[in-house]
Design a protein around this motif. Sequence first.
Motif, PDB file in Angstrom:
ATOM      1  N   PRO A 122       0.798  -1.227   0.000  1.00  0.00           N
ATOM      2  CA  PRO A 122       0.000   0.000   0.000  1.00  0.00           C
ATOM      3  C   PRO A 122       0.832   1.279   0.000  1.00  0.00           C
ATOM      4  N   ILE A 123       1.975   1.267   0.682  1.00  0.00           N
ATOM      5  CA  ILE A 123       2.827   2.465   0.730  1.00  0.00           C
ATOM      6  C   ILE A 123       3.406   2.759  -0.654  1.00  0.00           C
ATOM      7  N   LEU A 124       3.851   1.710  -1.327  1.00  0.00           N
ATOM      8  CA  LEU A 124       4.405   1.891  -2.676  1.00  0.00           C
ATOM      9  C   LEU A 124       3.329   2.333  -3.662  1.00  0.00           C
ATOM     10  N   LEU A 125       2.156   1.721  -3.583  1.00  0.00           N
ATOM     11  CA  LEU A 125       1.058   2.107  -4.472  1.00  0.00           C
ATOM     12  C   LEU A 125       0.634   3.548  -4.217  1.00  0.00           C
ATOM     13  N   GLU A 126       0.622   3.950  -2.956  1.00  0.00           N
ATOM     14  CA  GLU A 126       0.278   5.344  -2.642  1.00  0.00           C
ATOM     15  C   GLU A 126       1.327   6.304  -3.202  1.00  0.00           C
ATOM     16  N   GLY A 127       2.598   5.914  -3.099  1.00  0.00           N
ATOM     17  CA  GLY A 127       3.662   6.738  -3.674  1.00  0.00           C
ATOM     18  C   GLY A 127       3.520   6.876  -5.176  1.00  0.00           C
ATOM     19  N   LEU A 128       3.218   5.767  -5.852  1.00  0.00           N
ATOM     20  CA  LEU A 128       2.997   5.785  -7.301  1.00  0.00           C
ATOM     21  C   LEU A 128       1.813   6.675  -7.659  1.00  0.00           C
ATOM     22  N   ALA A 129       0.723   6.554  -6.912  1.00  0.00           N
ATOM     23  CA  ALA A 129      -0.452   7.384  -7.165  1.00  0.00           C
ATOM     24  C   ALA A 129      -0.125   8.858  -6.988  1.00  0.00           C
ATOM     25  N   GLY A 130       0.709   9.170  -5.987  1.00  0.00           N
ATOM     26  CA  GLY A 130       1.102  10.564  -5.753  1.00  0.00           C
ATOM     27  C   GLY A 130       1.848  11.151  -6.936  1.00  0.00           C
ATOM     28  N   VAL A 131       2.728  10.361  -7.539  1.00  0.00           N
ATOM     29  CA  VAL A 131       3.469  10.816  -8.725  1.00  0.00           C
ATOM     30  C   VAL A 131       2.502  11.046  -9.890  1.00  0.00           C
ATOM     31  N   GLN A 132       1.569  10.140 -10.073  1.00  0.00           N
ATOM     32  CA  GLN A 132       0.596  10.274 -11.165  1.00  0.00           C
ATOM     33  C   GLN A 132      -0.304  11.492 -10.963  1.00  0.00           C
ATOM     34  N   LEU A 133      -0.617  11.789  -9.716  1.00  0.00           N
ATOM     35  CA  LEU A 133      -1.410  12.991  -9.424  1.00  0.00           C
ATOM     36  C   LEU A 133      -0.617  14.249  -9.760  1.00  0.00           C
ATOM     37  N   ASP A 135       1.628  14.496 -11.913  1.00  0.00           N
ATOM     38  CA  ASP A 135       1.751  14.529 -13.376  1.00  0.00           C
ATOM     39  C   ASP A 135       0.404  14.793 -14.060  1.00  0.00           C
ATOM     40  N   GLN A 136      -0.630  15.049 -13.233  1.00  0.00           N
ATOM     41  CA  GLN A 136      -1.984  15.353 -13.723  1.00  0.00           C
ATOM     42  C   GLN A 136      -2.582  14.223 -14.556  1.00  0.00           C
ATOM     43  N   ARG A 137      -2.213  13.002 -14.219  1.00  0.00           N
ATOM     44  CA  ARG A 137      -2.781  11.828 -14.883  1.00  0.00           C
ATOM     45  C   ARG A 137      -3.800  11.234 -13.920  1.00  0.00           C
ATOM     46  N   TYR A 138      -4.942  11.869 -13.887  1.00  0.00           N
ATOM     47  CA  TYR A 138      -5.927  11.587 -12.845  1.00  0.00           C
ATOM     48  C   TYR A 138      -6.570  10.208 -12.984  1.00  0.00           C
ATOM     49  N   GLU A 139      -6.799   9.757 -14.211  1.00  0.00           N
ATOM     50  CA  GLU A 139      -7.369   8.422 -14.401  1.00  0.00           C
ATOM     51  C   GLU A 139      -6.406   7.355 -13.900  1.00  0.00           C
ATOM     52  N   GLN A 166      -9.210  14.299  -4.766  1.00  0.00           N
ATOM     53  CA  GLN A 166      -8.697  15.220  -5.787  1.00  0.00           C
ATOM     54  C   GLN A 166      -8.860  14.647  -7.194  1.00  0.00           C
ATOM     55  N   CYS A 167      -8.617  13.350  -7.331  1.00  0.00           N
ATOM     56  CA  CYS A 167      -8.804  12.715  -8.645  1.00  0.00           C
ATOM     57  C   CYS A 167     -10.241  12.888  -9.129  1.00  0.00           C
ATOM     58  N   LEU A 168     -11.201  12.607  -8.265  1.00  0.00           N
ATOM     59  CA  LEU A 168     -12.610  12.741  -8.641  1.00  0.00           C
ATOM     60  C   LEU A 168     -12.928  14.188  -9.006  1.00  0.00           C
ATOM     61  N   TYR A 169     -12.375  15.117  -8.252  1.00  0.00           N
ATOM     62  CA  TYR A 169     -12.608  16.543  -8.520  1.00  0.00           C
ATOM     63  C   TYR A 169     -12.085  16.919  -9.903  1.00  0.00           C
ATOM     64  N   HIS A 170     -10.862  16.519 -10.208  1.00  0.00           N
ATOM     65  CA  HIS A 170     -10.264  16.885 -11.501  1.00  0.00           C
ATOM     66  C   HIS A 170     -10.905  16.130 -12.666  1.00  0.00           C
ATOM     67  N   LEU A 171     -11.490  14.976 -12.380  1.00  0.00           N
ATOM     68  CA  LEU A 171     -12.200  14.216 -13.410  1.00  0.00           C
ATOM     69  C   LEU A 171     -13.649  14.676 -13.563  1.00  0.00           C
ATOM     70  N   LYS A 172     -13.968  15.760 -12.829  1.00  0.00           N
ATOM     71  CA  LYS A 172     -15.296  16.403 -12.891  1.00  0.00           C
ATOM     72  C   LYS A 172     -16.427  15.511 -12.387  1.00  0.00           C
ATOM     73  N   ASP A 173     -16.080  14.577 -11.514  1.00  0.00           N
ATOM     74  CA  ASP A 173     -17.101  13.793 -10.805  1.00  0.00           C
ATOM     75  C   ASP A 173     -17.445  14.582  -9.537  1.00  0.00           C
ATOM     76  N   ILE A 174     -18.246  15.627  -9.709  1.00  0.00           N
ATOM     77  CA  ILE A 174     -18.507  16.571  -8.625  1.00  0.00           C
ATOM     78  C   ILE A 174     -19.238  15.912  -7.458  1.00  0.00           C
TER      79      ILE A 174
END
Length: 250
Positions: A122-133, A135-139, A166-174
Amino acid sequence: MPLFIIIMLLQVLLIVHAMKTGRNTLWIWVLLMAPMIGGLAYLIVELLPAWSSSNSAQKARKKVRDITDPHRDFRLAQDNLKRNETIQNLVNMAKECAGKGLYKDAEMFYERALKGIYQTDPILLEGLAGVQLLDQRYEDCKRTLNSLIQHNPNFRSKTGHVMYAQCLYHLKDIDGASEEFEALKKYHATALVKYHLGEIRHRQNRPTDALNEFRSIIEQENAWDPSGNGDEQWLTKAQARIAEITKTVH
């Protein structure tokens, strides 16, 4: 003011400090019996080590080091990784890359770490997700966080929850973002969380509720953000939004 009086005042302050901080009572006698030498000894033995090990001192040293040798930590991470490709060295390299905006490289190092028994860590996956965020790759970020949740259903992380919202917000899932940020506000009301809720309320054509969220950033105490980011950017943005919305409402 005569030098003698200044020295005596400093001695009094040092004695008060020694008493308040529970130092050995021997120091009080030393400060009383040998004002100048005792005061100097107290500074060197008791105060300087405490100051040098404090968070503020460490941050100050890091800032100086970053200015004089901005690539030192990056080189050190590279050297450590070349000598020994451990999970920790891969993560350190990923973090250094992310800090320099090298998001694709950071992602590559996280993926190299996500192997074998660490494939769903989970720590590694969270780190990866943080990098993708970053990089504005929200999906991709949302997909990584969903994988984290699927394989680690008992894992709890404020940082991960904020990233998902934040991902949902940027993907316009209000609606989805509203639900997540509302949940966050109940136990982790940072300036970032409140600001995004304000923007959501504004998009939902609820200007009064939006104003309340933006004002709460300025007027109320905000929870500490574990990412280490300060409130300044959200305070500035909230003030601008308050001015904007107030004009349109009135």
